[in-house]
Design a protein around this motif. Structure first.
Motif, PDB file in Angstrom:
ATOM      1  N   UNK A 327       0.805  -1.210   0.000  1.00 12.61           N
ATOM      2  CA  UNK A 327       0.000   0.000   0.000  1.00 12.61           C
ATOM      3  C   UNK A 327       0.841   1.265   0.000  1.00 12.61           C
ATOM      4  N   UNK A 328       0.187   2.351   0.350  1.00 17.84           N
ATOM      5  CA  UNK A 328       0.859   3.655   0.389  1.00 17.84           C
ATOM      6  C   UNK A 328       1.991   3.649   1.414  1.00 17.84           C
ATOM      7  N   UNK A 329       1.808   2.944   2.508  1.00 20.35           N
ATOM      8  CA  UNK A 329       2.823   2.906   3.558  1.00 20.35           C
ATOM      9  C   UNK A 329       4.155   2.352   3.037  1.00 20.35           C
ATOM     10  N   UNK A 330       4.101   1.272   2.272  1.00 21.39           N
ATOM     11  CA  UNK A 330       5.329   0.668   1.748  1.00 21.39           C
ATOM     12  C   UNK A 330       6.033   1.610   0.783  1.00 21.39           C
ATOM     13  N   UNK A 331       5.267   2.282  -0.069  1.00 24.76           N
ATOM     14  CA  UNK A 331       5.858   3.218  -1.032  1.00 24.76           C
ATOM     15  C   UNK A 331       6.539   4.381  -0.313  1.00 24.76           C
ATOM     16  N   UNK A 332       5.879   4.901   0.704  1.00 28.61           N
ATOM     17  CA  UNK A 332       6.462   6.019   1.461  1.00 28.61           C
ATOM     18  C   UNK A 332       7.754   5.588   2.150  1.00 28.61           C
ATOM     19  N   UNK A 333       7.712   4.442   2.821  1.00 22.06           N
ATOM     20  CA  UNK A 333       8.891   3.974   3.549  1.00 22.06           C
ATOM     21  C   UNK A 333      10.060   3.667   2.613  1.00 22.06           C
ATOM     22  N   UNK A 334       9.757   3.090   1.464  1.00 25.00           N
ATOM     23  CA  UNK A 334      10.829   2.707   0.543  1.00 25.00           C
ATOM     24  C   UNK A 334      11.387   3.910  -0.215  1.00 25.00           C
ATOM     25  N   UNK A 335      10.523   4.698  -0.795  1.00 27.61           N
ATOM     26  CA  UNK A 335      11.009   5.789  -1.639  1.00 27.61           C
ATOM     27  C   UNK A 335      11.406   7.040  -0.856  1.00 27.61           C
ATOM     28  N   UNK A 336      11.093   7.079   0.436  1.00 26.71           N
ATOM     29  CA  UNK A 336      11.625   8.169   1.250  1.00 26.71           C
ATOM     30  C   UNK A 336      13.147   8.074   1.344  1.00 26.71           C
ATOM     31  N   UNK A 337      13.686   6.855   1.220  1.00 25.69           N
ATOM     32  CA  UNK A 337      15.146   6.687   1.191  1.00 25.69           C
ATOM     33  C   UNK A 337      15.727   7.382  -0.023  1.00 25.69           C
ATOM     34  N   UNK A 338      15.099   7.197  -1.171  1.00 25.12           N
ATOM     35  CA  UNK A 338      15.588   7.821  -2.401  1.00 25.12           C
ATOM     36  C   UNK A 338      15.515   9.343  -2.302  1.00 25.12           C
ATOM     37  N   UNK A 339      14.399   9.851  -1.807  1.00 24.76           N
ATOM     38  CA  UNK A 339      14.227  11.301  -1.714  1.00 24.76           C
ATOM     39  C   UNK A 339      15.233  11.914  -0.745  1.00 24.76           C
ATOM     40  N   UNK A 340      15.463  11.248   0.373  1.00 24.71           N
ATOM     41  CA  UNK A 340      16.436  11.739   1.344  1.00 24.71           C
ATOM     42  C   UNK A 340      17.838  11.769   0.745  1.00 24.71           C
ATOM     43  N   UNK A 341      18.198  10.722   0.031  1.00 24.75           N
ATOM     44  CA  UNK A 341      19.522  10.657  -0.592  1.00 24.75           C
ATOM     45  C   UNK A 341      19.678  11.712  -1.680  1.00 24.75           C
ATOM     46  N   UNK A 342      18.647  11.899  -2.487  1.00 21.22           N
ATOM     47  CA  UNK A 342      18.717  12.909  -3.546  1.00 21.22           C
ATOM     48  C   UNK A 342      18.920  14.302  -2.962  1.00 21.22           C
ATOM     49  N   UNK A 343      18.212  14.585  -1.893  1.00 23.58           N
ATOM     50  CA  UNK A 343      18.352  15.899  -1.255  1.00 23.58           C
ATOM     51  C   UNK A 343      19.763  16.109  -0.731  1.00 23.58           C
ATOM     52  N   UNK A 344      20.336  15.083  -0.107  1.00 23.93           N
ATOM     53  CA  UNK A 344      21.685  15.194   0.428  1.00 23.93           C
ATOM     54  C   UNK A 344      22.727  15.279  -0.686  1.00 23.93           C
ATOM     55  N   UNK A 345      22.509  14.549  -1.768  1.00 23.46           N
ATOM     56  CA  UNK A 345      23.447  14.617  -2.898  1.00 23.46           C
ATOM     57  C   UNK A 345      23.472  16.017  -3.502  1.00 23.46           C
ATOM     58  N   UNK A 346      22.308  16.629  -3.611  1.00 20.88           N
ATOM     59  CA  UNK A 346      22.252  17.999  -4.117  1.00 20.88           C
ATOM     60  C   UNK A 346      22.969  18.964  -3.174  1.00 20.88           C
ATOM     61  N   UNK A 347      22.847  18.705  -1.897  1.00 22.41           N
ATOM     62  CA  UNK A 347      23.455  19.592  -0.895  1.00 22.41           C
ATOM     63  C   UNK A 347      24.971  19.620  -1.007  1.00 22.41           C
ATOM     64  N   UNK A 348      25.578  18.458  -1.260  1.00 22.77           N
ATOM     65  CA  UNK A 348      27.039  18.370  -1.260  1.00 22.77           C
ATOM     66  C   UNK A 348      27.643  18.285  -2.666  1.00 22.77           C
ATOM     67  N   UNK A 349      26.851  18.510  -3.709  1.00 20.92           N
ATOM     68  CA  UNK A 349      27.345  18.297  -5.067  1.00 20.92           C
ATOM     69  C   UNK A 349      28.503  19.230  -5.435  1.00 20.92           C
ATOM     70  N   UNK A 350      28.516  20.441  -4.882  1.00 23.69           N
ATOM     71  CA  UNK A 350      29.591  21.377  -5.216  1.00 23.69           C
ATOM     72  C   UNK A 350      30.867  21.087  -4.435  1.00 23.69           C
ATOM     73  N   UNK A 351      30.732  20.352  -3.354  1.00 25.28           N
ATOM     74  CA  UNK A 351      31.910  20.002  -2.560  1.00 25.28           C
ATOM     75  C   UNK A 351      32.561  18.709  -3.045  1.00 25.28           C
ATOM     76  N   UNK A 352      31.761  17.823  -3.600  1.00 33.99           N
ATOM     77  CA  UNK A 352      32.286  16.558  -4.089  1.00 33.99           C
ATOM     78  C   UNK A 352      31.500  16.122  -5.319  1.00 33.99           C
ATOM     79  N   UNK A 353      32.134  16.061  -6.490  1.00 39.01           N
ATOM     80  CA  UNK A 353      31.410  15.709  -7.720  1.00 39.01           C
ATOM     81  C   UNK A 353      30.868  14.290  -7.736  1.00 39.01           C
ATOM     82  N   UNK A 354      31.333  13.440  -6.822  1.00 45.43           N
ATOM     83  CA  UNK A 354      30.804  12.086  -6.770  1.00 45.43           C
ATOM     84  C   UNK A 354      29.313  12.101  -6.419  1.00 45.43           C
TER      85      UNK A 354
END
Length: 428
Positions: A327-354
């Motif tokens: 259900x919606x709960x599984x999608x939120x729990x699983x894809x919240x990992x992706x969203x959290x990682x994407x946000x952090x990658x954007x935050x540090x992209x200028x400090x580390x191109x990786x």
């Protein structure tokens, strides 16, 4: 001590070799029994070789929450045995990745890990050619027949190989052109074409182009040469394909792409695979609407598909699979990992191109999830481990309030990778 050459130990080398073995074995030895044995042996050896200390972080919390929810679905699942089987598999790999995480979160040079992915991916490519046989592959391609799943799912093989190419392109863009890319790029593209894997083909073209555009983004508005190089490259690929058009080597992948486009447009001119997948999505969404919050139990798409189509299979779409099963709960729990990682990658992209590489890899996965079920894939949790460990390392290095612990094991960049390190591919 030379600042460009760090100390490493035999244990470090053993752990890198173990990581390489782990990645290749789960493709080459893709069975439930071998998977458990590999996870067990790998975990034990990692515990012996590394100074393991469990420090709970976002990686453990996110995956732990998803696992617990999946396990709780035994109480409302259509078949609780399937839930136990699926969640046990996730737990095995999670425990193993916790040990890997503890080591790699203290790794100074993440270029090492990227190279392991590259070499593991190309090893799978070599093994695939040896297993299928080049002559047999060419014969099947000329008849428009896909490579089979004799030793592993052919989509998994080619998507892992595509990840190796993407990573190698990144290392070449931010350093010297690597011999491995020159040697393996064509064999990998041919393997993907013969496999007719549309997802892998998208990955191997989309991600490198995005990496190249970002690398040259500061010049694009002033200089059109980067865009022209991409255009010339695409024209060259088209020219090569046209040269082989008379031999029908690429007729299979061409037809599958055309049928996918037709299917998405609602046309009836589609192949059997596309038609069945669209039917599966429709069945999955109907199942989701019947139980939108909690679903019918993790992994219970098998029960639904057996009833609806007489086939014990999954929905071939990670979003639909999670919506129907959890259900919606599984999608939120699983894809919240992706969203959290994407946000952090954007935050540090200028400090580390990786961060850009990982951002593009995650986006690529989000796209391919439309045609693949990834939430219980072993490689999925390896990538999660790598992303979360890297982000935690960035927080330690770049956050003024975080104290960077001195790792007990540090690595040195190999001579061949020194140019990459000097270009800030390694952690700053």
């Amino acid at each position: 001590m030379n600042k460009n050459r760090h100390i490493y130990t035999k244990s470090d080398l053993a752990i890198w070799a173990l990581t390489y073995f782990w990645l290749t074995s789960f493709i080459v030895l893709a069975t439930e029994a071998s998977g458990f044995a590999i996870a067990l042996v790998t975990t034990v050896l990692m515990l012996i070789l590394s100074d393991f200390k469990l420090n709970i972080g976002p990686f453990h919390k996110h995956i732990g929450a998803f696992y617990i929810f999946g396990l709780l679905s035994v109480f409302w699942a259509l078949n609780y045995h399937i839930v136990l089987l699926r969640t046990t598999s996730i737990l095995e790999i999670f425990i193993c990745m916790c040990v890997f995480y503890d080591y790699y979160v203290r790794l100074d040079n993440y270029t090492i890990l990227l190279k392991i992915i590259v070499y593991a991916g190309y090893t799978v490519v070599i093994y695939s050619y040896a297993f299928y046989g080049l002559g047999n592959m060419v014969g099947m391609a000329q008849e428009g027949i896909r490579l089979g799943n004799e030793f592993a799912n052919v989509n998994s093989i080619c998507m892992f190989a595509a990840m190796a190419v993407i990573t190698d392109v990144y290392l070449s863009l931010y350093g010297k052109l690597r011999w491995s890319l020159l040697v393996f790029i064509i064999p990998t593209l041919v393997l993907i074409s013969f496999s007719q894997s549309r997802k892998a083909l998208f990955m191997v073209f989309f991600a490198p182009i995005m990496l190249y555009l970002y690398k040259n983004s500061h010049n694009i508005t002033k200089d059109l040469r980067p865009m022209l190089k991409i255009l010339v490259g695409l024209i060259f690929v088209g020219f090569i394909i046209s040269l082989f058009s008379d031999s029908n080597l690429f007729i299979g992948i061409t037809r599958r792409i055309e049928s996918l486009i037709n299917g998405l447009q609602g046309s009836e001119d589609t192949d059997t695979s596309t038609y069945l997948r669209l039917q599966m999505i429709d069945i999955g969404m109907r199942t989701f609407r019947e139980s939108p919050i909690l679903g019918v139990g993790i992994g219970n798409s098998i029960v639904v598909m057996s009833k609806e189509m007489g086939r014990a299979t999954y929905f071939h779409n990670n979003y639909v699979e999670l919506l129907a099963g959890g259900g919606v709960m599984a999608v939120i729990l699983y894809y919240s990992m992706h969203l959290s990682l994407l946000r952090q990658m954007l935050r540090y992209r200028k400090k580390n191109p990786m961060c850009v590489l990982f951002f593009i890899m995650i986006c690529t996965t989000l796209f391919t999830d439309y045609g693949a079920v990834s939430y219980y894939s072993k490689n999925t949790y390896f990538y999660f481990m790598m992303y979360f460990a890297f982000i935690e390392r960035c927080k330690m290095k770049y956050s003024p309030r975080r104290i960077l612990p001195s790792p007990k094991r540090v690595t040195r960049t190999a001579a061949s990778g020194s140019a990459v390190a000097n270009n800030a591919v390694a952690n700053k």
